[in-house]
Scaffold this active site. Structure first.
Site, PDB file in Angstrom:
ATOM      1  N   GLU A 155     -31.243  -7.319  48.540  1.00 54.87           N
ATOM      2  CA  GLU A 155     -30.148  -6.490  49.042  1.00 54.87           C
ATOM      3  C   GLU A 155     -29.044  -7.402  49.587  1.00 54.87           C
ATOM      4  O   GLU A 155     -28.190  -6.985  50.347  1.00 54.87           O
ATOM      5  CB  GLU A 155     -30.625  -5.472  50.073  1.00 54.87           C
ATOM      6  CG  GLU A 155     -31.469  -6.015  51.201  1.00 54.87           C
ATOM      7  CD  GLU A 155     -31.944  -4.935  52.162  1.00 54.87           C
ATOM      8  OE1 GLU A 155     -31.084  -4.218  52.675  1.00 54.87           O
ATOM      9  OE2 GLU A 155     -33.156  -4.839  52.398  1.00 54.87           O
TER      10      GLU A 155
ATOM     11  N   CYS B 227     -35.638  -2.921  51.507  1.00 55.08           N
ATOM     12  CA  CYS B 227     -36.780  -3.862  51.539  1.00 55.08           C
ATOM     13  C   CYS B 227     -37.883  -3.481  50.566  1.00 55.08           C
ATOM     14  O   CYS B 227     -38.849  -4.231  50.400  1.00 55.08           O
ATOM     15  CB  CYS B 227     -37.370  -3.924  52.944  1.00 55.08           C
ATOM     16  SG  CYS B 227     -36.222  -4.534  54.168  1.00 55.08           S
TER      17      CYS B 227
ATOM     18  N   HIS C 259     -44.967  -3.864  56.261  1.00 51.37           N
ATOM     19  CA  HIS C 259     -43.597  -4.399  56.194  1.00 51.37           C
ATOM     20  C   HIS C 259     -43.180  -4.723  57.634  1.00 51.37           C
ATOM     21  O   HIS C 259     -43.353  -3.900  58.536  1.00 51.37           O
ATOM     22  CB  HIS C 259     -42.636  -3.383  55.569  1.00 51.37           C
ATOM     23  CG  HIS C 259     -41.196  -3.766  55.768  1.00 51.37           C
ATOM     24  ND1 HIS C 259     -40.679  -4.938  55.276  1.00 51.37           N
ATOM     25  CD2 HIS C 259     -40.186  -3.158  56.442  1.00 51.37           C
ATOM     26  CE1 HIS C 259     -39.409  -5.034  55.635  1.00 51.37           C
ATOM     27  NE2 HIS C 259     -39.085  -3.964  56.342  1.00 51.37           N
TER      28      HIS C 259
END
Ligand code: HMG
Length: 407
Positions: free
Chosen positions: A82, A114, A243
């Protein structure tokens, strides 16, 4: 039986970092808030002569070298980021050129905050499974510079880095049966970066709530796909990787996992279960997030590298649950079945060595580097020469005829 997954992993960590204590002092915030509240100690700082392309190429070059893979053998190259450098030309094309990957290769860039890297891995695994007789190899790279506004709540969660994975059949590191993956997605504005903005706009507390909802739903979907009743999943997992924009997020995620999966237990029993399982199953994956910060797409895969680095051969044969989240939002929970005989793969990452080689920058240096715009001339040969580093093979040297130049 079809067996597809990841054969090897390489990681690239930039050679500079800002200690959180220094950031806290400059911002007038108690250092414990960053160290204990968010749970991060250092954040990687990317110098002006590096970007998402150089980091991707630096990680992938290590991967090709450590596996002895000829670039011509790669038939699919997916780069997830990104922090792209061009609205049209994908980072994957730059990487193809730098690594001399052949032309009979499908290449593309994926963006989904993500989560994008996970989409790249899952689609590569499925593509290889469909071509099982042909021994295809895919190179999947996650590369990002996590930037937030100066002085914003997200600032202490910045970081930068790249992870490269080699996906193939009969994998040496881990297998994934993507048919059981638990999926969740929803249209939300928790973290976004309108075109032209250099840093994201974040609804921080809401983003945490979105993450937790996505995790609960993806885990529940996974559980029903594998036929495990609520309350029994934790015992099937030896480790869990969440994450991790900051390590405190893994604490929140695991707390939520225990609370929602073990609704039958009383508060005290849930607390005990959380404490015991966090230490044994989650803590070993925190090294990278604590030392490097958020690396967006690569974050959960830096968690995998951390787990390997911390646990060494204790991970062999183990079952690892992975929760991948990307704002916006998309999420997936899946199972990695670890292989045996992993010591060469783990040593070859040279992860701790990369962390140890780094140099601290001052707060002033950080502000100076992160204030320059991308259009400025960023390449100062003497500066680059002074910071020569065996892990940093590729350098961004500026523009020529509006074309990005690398050496
Ligand atoms: P904040 O303003 O730092 O929040 O923002 P806070 O004031 O609640 O403090 C954070 C923690 O520090 C709290 O602990 C405080 O109690 C503690 P918690 O209650 O959470 O356990 N604290 C202290 N501890 C010790 N000593 C002290 C002290 N003071 C306070 N003196 C926030 C936090 C996460 C919102 C902010 O950092 C942020 O906006 N980050 C960016 C967004 C983010 O990371 N969101 C996470 C979920 S979304 C996601 O993961 C996707 C993402 O990676 C992007 C993508 O997909 O591309 C971000």
């Amino acid at each position: 039986m079809i067996d597809v997954g990841v054969s090897d992993i390489a990681i690239y960590i930039p050679q500079f970092y800002l200690p959180h204590d220094e950031l806290a002092e400059a911002r007038g915030i108690p250092p414990e808030k960053f160290r204990e509240g968010l749970g991060n100690h250092k954040m990687a700082i990317l110098p002006n002569w590096e970007d998402s392309v150089t980091m991707a190429a630096n990680a992938a070059a290590q991967l090709l070298e450590k596996t002895g893979t000829n670039p011509q053998e790669i038939h699919q190259l997916v780069v997830s980021t990104e922090s792209g450098v061009d609205h049209s030309k994908p980072v994957a094309s730059f990487v193809q050129g730098l690594l001399k990957i052949g032309s009979r290769c499908r290449i593309y860039e994926i963006k989904h905050a993500c989560y994008g890297g996970t989409a790249g891995i899952v689609t590569s695994i499925d593509w290889i499974a469909r071509n099982y007789g042909n021994s295809k190899k895919a190179l999947v790279i996650m590369t990002d510079v996590a930037r937030y506004g100066f002085g914003s709540p997200g600032e202490p969660t910045q970081g930068a880095g790249a992870v490269a994975l080699l996906v193939e059949k009969n994998p040496r590191l881990l297998s994934v049966d993507t048919r059981t993956n638990g999926i969740f997605s929803k249209d939300v504005f928790d973290f976004w970066r309108p075109t032209g903005h250099r840093v994201p706009i974040v609804d921080g507390k809401y983003s945490v709530a979105c993450y937790l909802e996505a995790m609960e739903e993806a885990v529940s979907h996974f559980r029903s796909n594998v036929g495990i009743p609520r309350g029994r999943l934790l015992e099937h997992l030896d480790y869990i990787l969440y994450h991790m924009p900051f390590t405190g997020m893994a604490r929140k995620a695991h707390r939520h996992f225990v609370d929602t999966e073990h609704v039958d237990l009383g508060a005290e029993a849930r607390q005990d279960l959380y404490t015991e399982t966090f230490r044994a199953k989650v803590e070993p994956g925190l090294l990278g997030a604590r030392e490097v910060g958020n690396i967006y797409t690569g974050s959960v895969y830096m968690g995998l590298a951390s787990l390997l680095e911390t646990e060494q051969d204790r991970v062999e044969g183990k079952r690892v649950g992975v929760f991948s989240y990307g704002s916006g939002c998309g999420a997936e929970f899946f199972l990695c079945q670890m292989k045996t005989g992993l010591s060469e793969i783990i040593q070859g990452m040279r992860f701790q060595e990369q962390l140890d080689r780094r140099k601290a920058v001052t707060f002033e240096q950080y502000v100076q580097w992160y204030s320059r715009s991308g259009a400025e001339t960023l390449y100062h040969p003497a500066e680059v020469e002074a910071h020569k580093d065996p892990f940093t093979q590729f350098t961004f040297i500026g523009f020529k005829d509006h074309k990005r130049q690398y050496v």
